[in-house]
Design an enzyme around this catalytic site. Structure first.
Site, short mmCIF file in Angstrom:
data_model
loop_
_atom_site.label_atom_id
_atom_site.label_comp_id
_atom_site.label_asym_id
_atom_site.label_seq_id
_atom_site.Cartn_x
_atom_site.Cartn_y
_atom_site.Cartn_z
CE LYS A 63 9.52 -49.34 63.59
NZ LYS A 63 9.22 -48.95 62.30
CB SER A 138 12.61 -48.38 60.65
OG SER A 138 11.27 -48.31 60.70
CB SER A 162 9.74 -49.77 58.20
OG SER A 162 10.87 -48.70 58.00
N1 GLN Z 1 13.85 -46.93 55.26
C1 GLN Z 1 12.64 -45.75 54.97
C2 GLN Z 1 13.30 -44.68 55.70
O1 GLN Z 1 14.41 -44.61 56.33
C3 GLN Z 1 11.50 -46.41 55.29
C4 GLN Z 1 11.30 -46.18 56.75
C5 GLN Z 1 9.76 -46.58 57.37
O2 GLN Z 1 8.96 -47.04 56.61
N2 GLN Z 1 9.77 -46.24 58.56
O3 GLN Z 1 12.65 -43.65 56.06
#
Ligand code: GLN
Length: 466
Positions: A63, A138, A162
């Protein structure tokens, strides 16, 4: 896993697959930055040194918020466009020492804020199972890379789901370790008390292997735990006799899609057949997880992202009014709308007048959410099983309301708030789209979690992909 001799072949095959599935901006847009010649040279170096590590010659994708040498680390943001880190993350050092070769940096929501990879400054990634749909987020790019067969292992990051949510959407395995199990050194900070590096695997075994390699204490991260790392792959092939699995009623509300419920019930039945006992349990503060997460995560983000000021990293835009104007112009041009929203929200909840009402209150409720898990685990339950998400992958552009997007994390944010390990594995399909089942375990019980995941994966067999 591939042998040392075939490192260059394996890496070349990854790049061929990227071309076949169109991993770049004209296709799935799951891969942001690659350098084929450099990756092949790395593979040759692995061969020349006769590496025999557990990942010898294995291509991995990373990532774009995890620092690597040579390839850019942009966090899916304009503010870091072209930025190449001066050092690499500990997880990358460990992967390389185990013989792995990085084949690219994957697309993600900007600074890991989002649940669909639509908030990337470099355009949305697409789900390989159905390219009209999002891969989740994400870490959507990493999930898509594994689902598309480019690599068997990829790294993502977890702050509130995420890794697990995109794993569920793309039909692969995704693991979030216990907070402190894996070093955060070189993971660009979003919300430091929640962040962990997580792994994607094509199978439970791929994920267990990768986790074994990256876990462990690191002098560069004072929050990393000084505990031995068990061999997670030893959890394979064990029956579930004597294992008690909790089914929390809050994760199976009346509004849950009947087909999602049926797939979870099928998975629970399969585990019963392996000897597990299934018990109804309650985690009563579950519905407070989203409001609490969306106070704590933006609060920490607003502080962590203050470093992107046009002086130290990446983009600098000259403004009208000296230094102050440069800050304003750089941050206004460099950050997208979701990151800006989080910074505004975060600075608001931390401001003197609102700190007690929001931030302090959220920390108190966070403790209640963590206690819910302690109570269940102290009552003789070994593992909790839930759906990973309320729905399968949605269409690109289908969710425009920030709050509706935030509800994607409803079943996953709890584990980050409590710091417990959790993982998602494929348990079937709804309308042809993959669905994930989630295991949540006590702190540092990754072995127990992998044991159940191996057993369920084995019991479902091909059913998990249908
Ligand atoms: N979807 C969550 C957010 O927008 C989690 C993001 C993540 O785990 N990095 O914060």
């Amino acid at each position: 896993m591939s042998t040392t001799r075939s490192a260059t072949e394996a890496v070349a095959a990854s790049f061929r697959r990227m071309d076949e599935v169109k991993a770049g901006a004209d296709g799935l847009n799951c891969m942001l930055w690659t350098d084929r010649d450099w990756s092949l040279a790395e593979a040759r170096a692995v061969e020349e040194r006769g590496a025999t590590g557990p990942l010898a010659g294995t291509p991995v994708a990373v990532k774009d918020n995890i620092a690597t040498l040579h390839l850019p680390t942009t966090c899916g943001s304009r503010i870091l466009e072209g930025y190449v880190s001066a050092y690499e993350a500990t997880v990358i050092t460990r992967l390389r020492e185990a013989g792995a070769v990085v084949v690219g940096k994957t697309n993600c929501d900007e600074f890991a804020m989002g649940s669909s990879t639509e908030h990337s400054a470099y355009g949305p990634a697409r789900n390989p199972v159905d390219p009209s749909r999002v891969p989740g987020g994400s870490s959507g790019g990493s999930a898509a890379v594994v689902a598309a067969g480019i690599t068997r292992i990829a790294l993502g990051s977890e702050t509130g789901g995420s890794v697990r949510q995109p794993a569920a959407f793309c039909g692969v395995v995704g693991v979030k370790p216990t907070y402190g199990r894996v070093s955060r050194y070189g993971l660009v900070a979003f919300a430091s008390s929640l962040d962990q590096v997580g792994v994607f695997g094509a199978t439970v075994d791929d994920a267990a292997l990768a986790m074994e390699v990256i876990a462990g204490c690191d002098p560069h991260d004072s929050t990393s735990a000084n505990r031995e790392v068990p061999r997670y792959r030893d959890s394979t092939g064990q029956p579930l006799k004597g294992v008690v699995i909790g089914r929390p009623k809050e994760y199976f509300p009346g509004s849950l899609d009947a087909r999602m419920r049926a797939l979870c019930d099928r998975a629970l039945d399969a585990m019963r057949e392996q000897g597990a006992e299934v018990r109804d349990v309650s985690l009563p503060h579950t519905d407070l997880a989203i409001p609490v997460y969306y106070i704590i995560a933006p609060a920490e983000a607003s502080s962590n992202l203050a470093r992107f000021d046009g002086v130290r990293y990446g983009l600098r835009v000259r403004g009208n009014d000296g230094l102050r104007g440069m800050y304003d112009a750089t941050r206004s041009h460099g950050f997208g709308p979701e990151v800006t929203r989080r910074i505004l929200l975060g600075t608001y909840v931390l401001s003197a007048g609102y700190y007690d009402a929001y931030y302090k209150k959220a920390q108190e409720v966070r403790t209640l959410i963590a206690r819910d898990f302690h109570h269940v685990f102290n009552s003789g339950v070994d593992l909790i099983f839930t759906p990973t998400t309320p729905t399968p992958a949605f269409e690109l552009g289908a969710i425009m309301e920030p709050y509706e997007m935030y509800l994607n994390d409803i079943f996953t944010a709890t584990a980050n708030l409590a710091g417990v390990p959790a993982m998602s594995i494929p348990i079937g399909r709804v309308d042809g789209l993959p669905v994930g089942g989630q295991f949540i375990a006590r702190h540092f019980d990754e072995p127990g979690m992998f044991r159940a995941a191996y057993a369920l994966e084995h019991a479902l067999g091909e059913e998990a992909r249908r």
